[in-house]
Structure formats: C-alpha cells, structure tokens
Design an enzyme around this catalytic site. Structure first.
Site, PDB file in Angstrom:
ATOM      1  N   ASN A   8       7.479   2.718  19.879  1.00  0.00           N
ATOM      2  CA  ASN A   8       6.404   3.545  19.320  1.00  0.00           C
ATOM      3  C   ASN A   8       5.534   3.957  20.506  1.00  0.00           C
ATOM      4  O   ASN A   8       4.712   3.175  20.989  1.00  0.00           O
ATOM      5  CB  ASN A   8       5.621   2.702  18.304  1.00  0.00           C
ATOM      6  CG  ASN A   8       4.511   3.481  17.643  1.00  0.00           C
ATOM      7  OD1 ASN A   8       4.247   4.636  18.003  1.00  0.00           O
ATOM      8  ND2 ASN A   8       3.849   2.859  16.689  1.00  0.00           N
ATOM      9  N   ARG A  92       9.853   5.813  16.742  1.00  0.00           N
ATOM     10  CA  ARG A  92       8.931   6.324  15.734  1.00  0.00           C
ATOM     11  C   ARG A  92       8.419   7.678  16.208  1.00  0.00           C
ATOM     12  O   ARG A  92       7.869   7.791  17.308  1.00  0.00           O
ATOM     13  CB  ARG A  92       7.757   5.364  15.564  1.00  0.00           C
ATOM     14  CG  ARG A  92       6.789   5.866  14.539  1.00  0.00           C
ATOM     15  CD  ARG A  92       5.613   4.939  14.365  1.00  0.00           C
ATOM     16  NE  ARG A  92       4.781   5.450  13.287  1.00  0.00           N
ATOM     17  CZ  ARG A  92       3.505   5.180  13.158  1.00  0.00           C
ATOM     18  NH1 ARG A  92       2.912   4.380  14.014  1.00  0.00           N
ATOM     19  NH2 ARG A  92       2.818   5.679  12.169  1.00  0.00           N
ATOM     20  N   HIS A 181       2.725   7.911   7.287  1.00  0.00           N
ATOM     21  CA  HIS A 181       3.047   6.538   6.847  1.00  0.00           C
ATOM     22  C   HIS A 181       4.276   6.542   5.935  1.00  0.00           C
ATOM     23  O   HIS A 181       4.452   5.640   5.114  1.00  0.00           O
ATOM     24  CB  HIS A 181       1.903   5.882   6.048  1.00  0.00           C
ATOM     25  CG  HIS A 181       0.672   5.563   6.827  1.00  0.00           C
ATOM     26  ND1 HIS A 181      -0.584   5.623   6.274  1.00  0.00           N
ATOM     27  CD2 HIS A 181       0.497   5.164   8.103  1.00  0.00           C
ATOM     28  CE1 HIS A 181      -1.487   5.276   7.167  1.00  0.00           C
ATOM     29  NE2 HIS A 181      -0.858   4.993   8.305  1.00  0.00           N
ATOM     30  N   HIS A 209      -1.112   2.098   1.069  1.00  0.00           N
ATOM     31  CA  HIS A 209      -1.009   1.575   2.436  1.00  0.00           C
ATOM     32  C   HIS A 209      -2.431   1.560   3.002  1.00  0.00           C
ATOM     33  O   HIS A 209      -2.965   2.606   3.393  1.00  0.00           O
ATOM     34  CB  HIS A 209      -0.088   2.472   3.273  1.00  0.00           C
ATOM     35  CG  HIS A 209       0.029   2.067   4.715  1.00  0.00           C
ATOM     36  ND1 HIS A 209       1.182   1.558   5.274  1.00  0.00           N
ATOM     37  CD2 HIS A 209      -0.887   2.083   5.717  1.00  0.00           C
ATOM     38  CE1 HIS A 209       0.974   1.278   6.552  1.00  0.00           C
ATOM     39  NE2 HIS A 209      -0.274   1.598   6.846  1.00  0.00           N
ATOM     40  N   LEU A 210      -3.065   0.396   2.978  1.00  0.00           N
ATOM     41  CA  LEU A 210      -4.466   0.291   3.399  1.00  0.00           C
ATOM     42  C   LEU A 210      -4.530  -0.514   4.692  1.00  0.00           C
ATOM     43  O   LEU A 210      -4.471  -1.749   4.685  1.00  0.00           O
ATOM     44  CB  LEU A 210      -5.299  -0.394   2.307  1.00  0.00           C
ATOM     45  CG  LEU A 210      -5.172   0.179   0.888  1.00  0.00           C
ATOM     46  CD1 LEU A 210      -6.030  -0.607  -0.084  1.00  0.00           C
ATOM     47  CD2 LEU A 210      -5.544   1.663   0.862  1.00  0.00           C
ATOM     48  N   ARG A 242     -11.768   7.008  10.280  1.00  0.00           N
ATOM     49  CA  ARG A 242     -11.565   8.406   9.860  1.00  0.00           C
ATOM     50  C   ARG A 242     -12.252   8.664   8.521  1.00  0.00           C
ATOM     51  O   ARG A 242     -12.229   7.801   7.643  1.00  0.00           O
ATOM     52  CB  ARG A 242     -10.072   8.709   9.715  1.00  0.00           C
ATOM     53  CG  ARG A 242      -9.369   8.894  11.041  1.00  0.00           C
ATOM     54  CD  ARG A 242      -7.879   9.066  10.852  1.00  0.00           C
ATOM     55  NE  ARG A 242      -7.152   7.976  11.469  1.00  0.00           N
ATOM     56  CZ  ARG A 242      -5.865   7.684  11.230  1.00  0.00           C
ATOM     57  NH1 ARG A 242      -5.172   8.412  10.404  1.00  0.00           N
ATOM     58  NH2 ARG A 242      -5.291   6.673  11.837  1.00  0.00           N
ATOM     59  N   PHE A 284     -12.198  -5.004   8.260  1.00  0.00           N
ATOM     60  CA  PHE A 284     -12.670  -5.447   6.940  1.00  0.00           C
ATOM     61  C   PHE A 284     -13.124  -6.901   6.907  1.00  0.00           C
ATOM     62  O   PHE A 284     -13.856  -7.295   5.999  1.00  0.00           O
ATOM     63  CB  PHE A 284     -11.596  -5.165   5.878  1.00  0.00           C
ATOM     64  CG  PHE A 284     -11.798  -3.819   5.257  1.00  0.00           C
ATOM     65  CD1 PHE A 284     -11.584  -2.667   5.999  1.00  0.00           C
ATOM     66  CD2 PHE A 284     -12.253  -3.682   3.956  1.00  0.00           C
ATOM     67  CE1 PHE A 284     -11.816  -1.408   5.457  1.00  0.00           C
ATOM     68  CE2 PHE A 284     -12.485  -2.432   3.394  1.00  0.00           C
ATOM     69  CZ  PHE A 284     -12.268  -1.299   4.140  1.00  0.00           C
ATOM     70  N   ARG A 285     -12.682  -7.702   7.896  1.00  0.00           N
ATOM     71  CA  ARG A 285     -13.200  -9.080   7.949  1.00  0.00           C
ATOM     72  C   ARG A 285     -14.680  -9.065   8.299  1.00  0.00           C
ATOM     73  O   ARG A 285     -15.497  -9.758   7.699  1.00  0.00           O
ATOM     74  CB  ARG A 285     -12.416  -9.911   8.969  1.00  0.00           C
ATOM     75  CG  ARG A 285     -11.040 -10.274   8.468  1.00  0.00           C
ATOM     76  CD  ARG A 285     -10.114 -10.648   9.580  1.00  0.00           C
ATOM     77  NE  ARG A 285      -9.726  -9.458  10.351  1.00  0.00           N
ATOM     78  CZ  ARG A 285      -8.648  -9.377  11.109  1.00  0.00           C
ATOM     79  NH1 ARG A 285      -7.849 -10.411  11.223  1.00  0.00           N
ATOM     80  NH2 ARG A 285      -8.354  -8.271  11.761  1.00  0.00           N
ATOM     81  N   GLY A 331      -2.625  -3.985   6.652  1.00  0.00           N
ATOM     82  CA  GLY A 331      -3.609  -5.025   7.010  1.00  0.00           C
ATOM     83  C   GLY A 331      -4.641  -5.325   5.935  1.00  0.00           C
ATOM     84  O   GLY A 331      -4.842  -6.489   5.574  1.00  0.00           O
ATOM     85  N   GLU A 385       7.202  -1.544   9.263  1.00  0.00           N
ATOM     86  CA  GLU A 385       7.743  -0.244   9.655  1.00  0.00           C
ATOM     87  C   GLU A 385       8.816  -0.375  10.735  1.00  0.00           C
ATOM     88  O   GLU A 385       9.792   0.357  10.748  1.00  0.00           O
ATOM     89  CB  GLU A 385       6.606   0.659  10.129  1.00  0.00           C
ATOM     90  CG  GLU A 385       5.710   1.065   8.975  1.00  0.00           C
ATOM     91  CD  GLU A 385       4.419   1.717   9.409  1.00  0.00           C
ATOM     92  OE1 GLU A 385       4.394   2.944   9.486  1.00  0.00           O
ATOM     93  OE2 GLU A 385       3.438   0.995   9.660  1.00  0.00           O
TER      94      GLU A 385
HETATM   95  P1  AMP Z   1      -3.212  -2.289  10.083  1.00  0.00           P
HETATM   96  O1  AMP Z   1      -3.664  -0.928  10.505  1.00  0.00           O
HETATM   97  O2  AMP Z   1      -2.242  -2.254   8.936  1.00  0.00           O
HETATM   98  O3  AMP Z   1      -2.733  -3.143  11.222  1.00  0.00           O
HETATM   99  O4  AMP Z   1      -4.507  -3.031   9.484  1.00  0.00           O
HETATM  100  C1  AMP Z   1      -5.539  -3.440  10.342  1.00  0.00           C
HETATM  101  C2  AMP Z   1      -6.752  -3.775   9.512  1.00  0.00           C
HETATM  102  O5  AMP Z   1      -6.443  -4.775   8.525  1.00  0.00           O
HETATM  103  C3  AMP Z   1      -7.893  -4.420  10.310  1.00  0.00           C
HETATM  104  O6  AMP Z   1      -8.676  -3.446  10.939  1.00  0.00           O
HETATM  105  C4  AMP Z   1      -8.658  -5.142   9.225  1.00  0.00           C
HETATM  106  O7  AMP Z   1      -9.585  -4.239   8.663  1.00  0.00           O
HETATM  107  C5  AMP Z   1      -7.626  -5.477   8.179  1.00  0.00           C
HETATM  108  N1  AMP Z   1      -7.340  -6.912   8.104  1.00  0.00           N
HETATM  109  C6  AMP Z   1      -6.461  -7.598   8.848  1.00  0.00           C
HETATM  110  N2  AMP Z   1      -6.486  -8.919   8.492  1.00  0.00           N
HETATM  111  C7  AMP Z   1      -7.419  -9.050   7.516  1.00  0.00           C
HETATM  112  C8  AMP Z   1      -7.916 -10.144   6.727  1.00  0.00           C
HETATM  113  N3  AMP Z   1      -7.442 -11.378   6.886  1.00  0.00           N
HETATM  114  N4  AMP Z   1      -8.865  -9.870   5.820  1.00  0.00           N
HETATM  115  C9  AMP Z   1      -9.343  -8.638   5.645  1.00  0.00           C
HETATM  116  N5  AMP Z   1      -8.908  -7.555   6.347  1.00  0.00           N
HETATM  117  C10 AMP Z   1      -7.958  -7.759   7.264  1.00  0.00           C
END
Ligand code: AMP
Length: 398
Positions: A8, A92, A181, A209-210, A242, A284-285, A331, A385
């Site tokens: 990627n 990718r 995605h 997909h969040l 975004r 989100f943590r 995530g 992915e």
């Molecule tokens: P991704 O783009 O799919 O890698 O998702 C990354 C995002 O997932 C991070 O910026 C966090 O906001 C969220 N994330 C990852 N682990 C956690 C968790 N244990 N609790 C809440 N949000 C999480």
C-alpha cells in the site's frame, strides 16, 4: 506456505505485509512493516516478524530505495522475497475510476490506465504507481495484481452513482460517485453472508466501515446500491479529520468571503474537520475520555458524528426495503461499543435491537451483537483489507 506480498504505497510511505491468503482474518500476517518518511533526511523502516520488531533508520531517497531497504531488512531476518514461497504481489490502488470493477493482473497497459486516472486521485494514484513500478522492477518474475478501492462500487445504479449537475460537465470531468473502502465492504459483506449461512445474493445488508476514514454501504443481494463516499473520500459520514457531507456552497463562501484559497479549504475539510475539527482529537478513545469528563466540545463532536451516521443508516434502510444484517467494522466499528449502541439506539420498531451484554464483549472474532428476537441481525466483523487483497492476488496469479 504460499505467501503474497501486499503493498500500500502512499506519497511518503509504503505499508507492506507478507500474507498467507489461507490464514484467518484475525491471525497476524507472516510479516508486516512500514517504510516511512520517504524523501526526507531521516527515513525509518519497521518490520514485525515472528513476534520481533526490527527497526532500520536511514535516509530513504525514494520509493525504490525504500522497498529495496525493506527487502534487505526482511532478508536479514529470513523473510525476504527470495526466502519465502512468494506467489504474487498485491497492490492496493485507490482509484479505478469507471475503468476497473475488479482486480487485474498488472501489465504496462494497466499501469497506463491507472496513470490516466490520476486527475481523479492526484494524491493517491501517483504514489500507487510508484509502488507498482518499483515492485515490478525488483520482483520481475512474480505476478503483480492491482486491487482497486473503488472496484466494488463500479456497477452501482445510475440514480445513486450520478450527481444532479450539468450532465456534459460531469461526463467531461469524470464527476460521479465512485465510493471507496470497496475491498473492506466487499470482504465484510461476504463474511456476513457466510455467517448467516446464506448466499450473498439472498441477503440485503448495510455495512458500516468506521475507522479514521469512514464509509457505509447499502448492499442488495451482494451488489452495492449506494455508498456514502463520493467522487472523493471526503464525502459522507463525519470522520476523524474529514468533514463528510457539507453544503457545497460553504466552499464558495469560504473562498469568496473568508478569502481562503482552494488549497486552504481542501486542507480544512480533509485534515482539520470531522471529530477533530470540533473536539480537537480524532481518536475515539480520547474522545470518549473527554465526554466522560463532561467536555462539551467532545459531546458536540460525538453527537454530530452519531446524527450523521443514523441519517445514512435510515436512508439505506429505505433504499433496501428489507434489511437482514447491519455490520460494524474497522477501528471504531470493531472497538467502540458506545458508538454501536448509539448508532442503533431506539430502533426496535424497525426490528433492530442490540443486546447490551453482547455488544460489550471485546473480541477479535466476528460476533453477533443483536438480541435473538431482533429481526435485523447486527454484527461486528473485523475487516482485513490486506488479506482480501492477498486472496485476489493469489487467485489471479494462479
Ligand atoms: P482505522 O482507520 O480502521 O485503523 O481506525 C482507527 C481508529 O479506530 C482510531 O483513530 C480510533 O478512533 C479507533 N479505535 C481504535 N481502537 C479503539 C478502541 N479500543 N476504542 C475506541 N476506538 C478505537
């Protein structure tokens, strides 16, 4: 064991994984790593293999030097491309325009076609092409396969894919909804079909997909009929940094009245907006600890995020008519039980009931989080992915 190298390539980085296409989604890849800060004075390569982490720090002139150094580091620890049974390289590629609806074995012609699509993804496709060129020259005897982020959405109905703007302008400039995605939405929706024990053709589903970037899709009988990202990955849901959907008039207002340049507005909407724009954080943590402490900006960001998400879920329920499953992934979707609970709160009159106990369980396995009497099943399915790309690559190469 047959392995696929999944690449990627970004403008200043290359993510790589050596993947066994037959592994489970939640297994660690055989090896994985990252080449960072390409073109800067201090470059860095990290490699994880067999539970160990290896780091190499050196200036990395360009993508070619980066991949070469990564291969050397892999060889030093016994997982170089010539040490393993490498059957394919999967790339990718962000934008396949309307040219690509499925993965393709890479030839010079395919590279030219990806190059023709640069105006649609000026930041991403050139970096993807760099990665392809370099990998093909370093591994000339291995089949290379391009997997497109947009591919899954290529056949969407015109009513969902086209914007209501002057038709000729749209055609001349490729202005339409492409969706992104796609590899994740396709992978997760197929997994849900397996979990439900039904052919994908028989089920209607919504996939959410969040992640830091977020999108959702309405999938009818295995085929997407709508998705939230648009001509670019800026549209749709509120994301980490975004904005998601905004009134396009805001762009003119900021340009004409606030005197912002187009590049400044681009940066504002892509990097300084979303949850971060309101609360100052995009993870989100962190956002959750801030809401727990009663931070009002964090609550506002969260409420806007959830409001927009519910708006999409509702519109996709209407578009699909009958919904068999709603699935959370990536995530935030896989980890944030509070987002899942709030996204589908109070929808029992539509047959959607989350079981609070099931929802709280932490696991890296696919899991059902709705109650037994929820007519719509709600799932959490970890996306992978790289594994999906590896499977396509092996399939096409053999
Ligand atoms: P991704 O783009 O799919 O890698 O998702 C990354 C995002 O997932 C991070 O910026 C966090 O906001 C969220 N994330 C990852 N682990 C956690 C968790 N244990 N609790 C809440 N949000 C999480």
């Amino acid at each position: 064991m047959a392995l696929v190298l999944v690449l990627n390539s970004g403008s200043s980085s290359i993510k790589f994984q050596l993947v066994d296409p037959d592994q489970h989604a939640t297994d660690d890849p055989f090896a994985s790593g990252l080449v960072e800060q390409i073109g800067e004075p201090h470059g860095r390569i990290t490699l994880k293999h067999n539970g160990d982490k290896h780091v190499l720090e050196a200036p990395i002139k360009d993508h070619s030097a980066g991949l070469d150094l990564a291969f050397n580091l892999m060889s030093d620890v016994g997982c170089g491309p010539t040490d393993v049974d490498l059957v394919a390289v999967g790339h990718r590629v962000v934008h396949g325009g309307i040219l690509f609806s499925k993965p393709e074995i890479i030839t010079d012609e395919i590279v030219d076609m990806i190059r023709d699509l640069i105006p649609l993804a000026p930041l991403h496709n050139p970096a993807n092409i760099d990665g392809i060129d370099v990998a093909r020259s370093l591994l000339p005897n291995i089949p290379h396969v391009a997997v497109f982020d947009t591919g899954f959405f290529n056949g969407m109905p015109p009513a969902a894919a086209l914007y209501a703007i002057d038709a000729q302008t749209a055609i001349n400039h490729g202005v339409r909804r492409y969706g992104f995605h796609g590899t994740s939405h396709e992978y997760v929706s197929q997994k849900v079909a397996t979990l439900l024990g039904k052919p994908a053709e028989d089920i209607n589903q919504i996939t959410l997909h969040l992640g830091n970037g977020s999108s959702c899709a309405a999938i009818q009988g295995g085929q997407p009929i709508d998705t939230s990202m648009g001509m670019t990955p800026l549209a749709g849901l509120v994301m980490g940094t975004r904005s998601g959907d905004i009134d396009p008039g805001i762009v003119f207002h900021l340009h004409r009245t606030a005197g912002m340049s187009i590049d400044e507005i681009d940066t504002l909407l892509n990097k300084k907006s979303g949850v971060k724009g309101i609360a100052g954080v995009n993870d989100f943590r962190e956002l959750r600890s801030m809401t727990d402490e009663g931070n009002q900006d964090a609550w506002l960001a969260y409420n806007i995020y959830i409001h927009q998400l519910r708006r999409y879920i509702g519109s996709y329920m209407i578009a699909l008519g009958r919904v068999d499953a709603i699935t959370f992934t990536a995530g935030v979707g896989e980890n944030a039980d509070f987002v899942r609970a709030d996204a589908l709160d109070n929808l029992q009159m539509y047959g959607i009931i989350i079981d609070p106990e099931r929802n709280k369980i932490r696991s890296d396995q696919p899991r059902l989080i709705s109650t037994d009497d929820s007519t719509v099943q709600v799932w959490v399915v970890p996306t992978n992915e790289e594994l999906a790309i590896a499977r396509y690559a092996k399939q096409l190469a053999s």
